[in-house]
Design a protein around this motif. Structure first.
Motif, short mmCIF file in Angstrom:
data_model
loop_
_atom_site.label_atom_id
_atom_site.label_comp_id
_atom_site.label_asym_id
_atom_site.label_seq_id
_atom_site.Cartn_x
_atom_site.Cartn_y
_atom_site.Cartn_z
N MET A 1 0.85 -1.19 0.00
CA MET A 1 0.00 0.00 0.00
C MET A 1 0.89 1.25 0.00
SD MET A 1 -2.70 1.38 2.87
CE MET A 1 -3.65 -0.12 2.84
N LYS A 2 0.55 2.21 -0.84
CA LYS A 2 1.33 3.44 -0.92
C LYS A 2 0.98 4.37 0.24
CE LYS A 2 2.72 3.98 -5.69
NZ LYS A 2 2.85 4.95 -6.79
N SER A 3 2.01 5.02 0.79
CA SER A 3 1.78 6.00 1.84
C SER A 3 1.51 7.36 1.22
CB SER A 3 3.00 6.08 2.75
OG SER A 3 4.08 6.65 2.03
N GLU A 4 1.16 8.31 2.08
CA GLU A 4 0.96 9.68 1.61
C GLU A 4 2.23 10.25 0.99
OE1 GLU A 4 -0.35 14.05 3.42
OE2 GLU A 4 -0.39 12.27 4.69
N VAL A 5 3.37 9.87 1.56
CA VAL A 5 4.65 10.35 1.02
C VAL A 5 4.87 9.81 -0.38
CG1 VAL A 5 7.14 10.41 1.39
CG2 VAL A 5 5.60 10.49 3.35
N ASP A 6 4.52 8.56 -0.61
CA ASP A 6 4.72 7.95 -1.93
C ASP A 6 3.86 8.62 -3.00
OD1 ASP A 6 6.63 6.02 -1.23
OD2 ASP A 6 5.08 4.72 -0.40
N GLU A 7 2.80 9.27 -2.60
CA GLU A 7 1.93 9.96 -3.56
C GLU A 7 2.43 11.37 -3.89
OE1 GLU A 7 -0.47 8.50 -5.00
OE2 GLU A 7 -0.78 6.72 -3.76
N LEU A 8 3.48 11.80 -3.20
CA LEU A 8 3.98 13.17 -3.38
C LEU A 8 4.62 13.34 -4.76
CD1 LEU A 8 4.53 15.92 -2.05
CD2 LEU A 8 6.63 14.95 -1.09
N ILE A 9 4.20 14.38 -5.47
CA ILE A 9 4.75 14.69 -6.79
C ILE A 9 5.47 16.03 -6.71
CG2 ILE A 9 4.20 15.20 -9.20
CD1 ILE A 9 1.73 13.39 -8.89
N GLY A 40 12.49 7.01 6.78
CA GLY A 40 11.80 7.33 8.04
C GLY A 40 11.83 8.81 8.34
N VAL A 41 12.98 9.44 8.09
CA VAL A 41 13.09 10.88 8.29
C VAL A 41 12.16 11.62 7.33
CG1 VAL A 41 14.65 12.87 8.18
CG2 VAL A 41 15.44 10.72 9.18
N GLU A 42 12.10 11.16 6.09
CA GLU A 42 11.20 11.80 5.13
C GLU A 42 9.75 11.73 5.61
OE1 GLU A 42 9.96 11.73 0.40
OE2 GLU A 42 10.44 9.86 1.44
N ALA A 43 9.32 10.56 6.06
CA ALA A 43 7.94 10.41 6.53
C ALA A 43 7.65 11.34 7.71
CB ALA A 43 7.67 8.96 6.92
N ALA A 44 8.59 11.39 8.67
CA ALA A 44 8.41 12.27 9.82
C ALA A 44 8.43 13.74 9.41
CB ALA A 44 9.51 12.00 10.85
N ALA A 45 9.33 14.09 8.49
CA ALA A 45 9.46 15.48 8.05
C ALA A 45 8.21 15.95 7.32
CB ALA A 45 10.68 15.63 7.15
N VAL A 46 7.68 15.10 6.46
CA VAL A 46 6.46 15.47 5.72
C VAL A 46 5.30 15.66 6.69
CG1 VAL A 46 4.71 14.54 4.13
CG2 VAL A 46 7.14 14.50 3.50
N GLN A 47 5.20 14.79 7.68
CA GLN A 47 4.14 14.93 8.68
C GLN A 47 4.28 16.24 9.46
OE1 GLN A 47 3.63 11.48 11.18
NE2 GLN A 47 2.51 12.63 12.75
N LEU A 48 5.50 16.54 9.90
CA LEU A 48 5.73 17.79 10.65
C LEU A 48 5.50 19.01 9.77
CD1 LEU A 48 8.96 16.83 12.65
CD2 LEU A 48 6.65 17.13 13.59
#
Length: 202
Positions: A1-9, A40-48
């Protein structure tokens, strides 16, 4: 399953690479363990970034680039420090200090990324600095709290990051300095300036 980060263009506002291309560039320059950390840092950074109003795209780019120099040979990085005019004294503090500034130079040189806010977020993600932009704070904290991190105090850091980003910056800075003192490690002067601004002056 794709995460929100994976959908980032990516918009091409900052440089020509797509997220997938940049992710691949990061992957081939580091171990699988390091790459997992970077994601992991990317996922946390995008959330923040989303929570506190920073650019999500810029947060993703900075996170994917922040450890580009972490596993480069020391001699190669020492030469880069000399070539680019980075402070020569950082050589005495090892890769933990120089890999951020070196990564920023690599990203400029190889990917033609010139956005200073992103470059600063990459440069200062380990020791911070007295005046950090919102994006710089996001990457500084995301690197500390990403899901793969396991150390005393990380849950408190995550709790603070969810409530108050500046409080998380302060907590991280204090914990890092305390650890360096406890283990009798050399402290880079910029880290002390970060402590004075984000802990002592609070």
């Amino acid at each position: 399953m794709k995460s929100e980060v994976d959908e980032l263009i990516y918009s091409n506002r900052y440089f020509a690479l797509t997220r997938e291309e940049l992710k691949e560039q990061a992957r081939i320059q580091m171990s699988a363990k390091r790459f997992k950390h970077v994601l992991g840092v990317e996922a946390a950074a995008v959330q923040l970034a989303e929570q506190y109003g920073a650019s999500i795209e810029a947060a993703s780019i900075a996170a994917l680039c922040h450890d580009m120099a972490k596993e480069k040979p020391d001699q190669e990085m020492k030469e880069l420090i000399k070539e680019t005019g980075l402070p020569s004294e950082m050589i005495d503090y090892g890769s933990n200090i120089w890999h951020g500034p070196c990564a920023a130079e690599i990203v400029k040189r190889e990917y033609h990324l010139f956005d200073e806010d992103i470059l600063n977020a990459i440069r200062y993600h380990t020791v911070g600095r007295s005046e950090m932009s919102l994006l710089e704070q996001v990457i500084y904290v995301a690197d500390y709290i990403e899901a793969g991190r396991q150390f005393p105090g990380v849950e408190e850091a995550r709790r603070l990051a969810d409530e108050d980003l500046e409080a998380a910056v302060s907590f991280e800075t204090q914990q890092t300095l305390a650890h360096l003192i406890q283990t009798k490690k050399k402290i880079y002067p910029r880290a002390i300036a970060t402590y004075n601004r984000w802990v002592a002056d609070k």
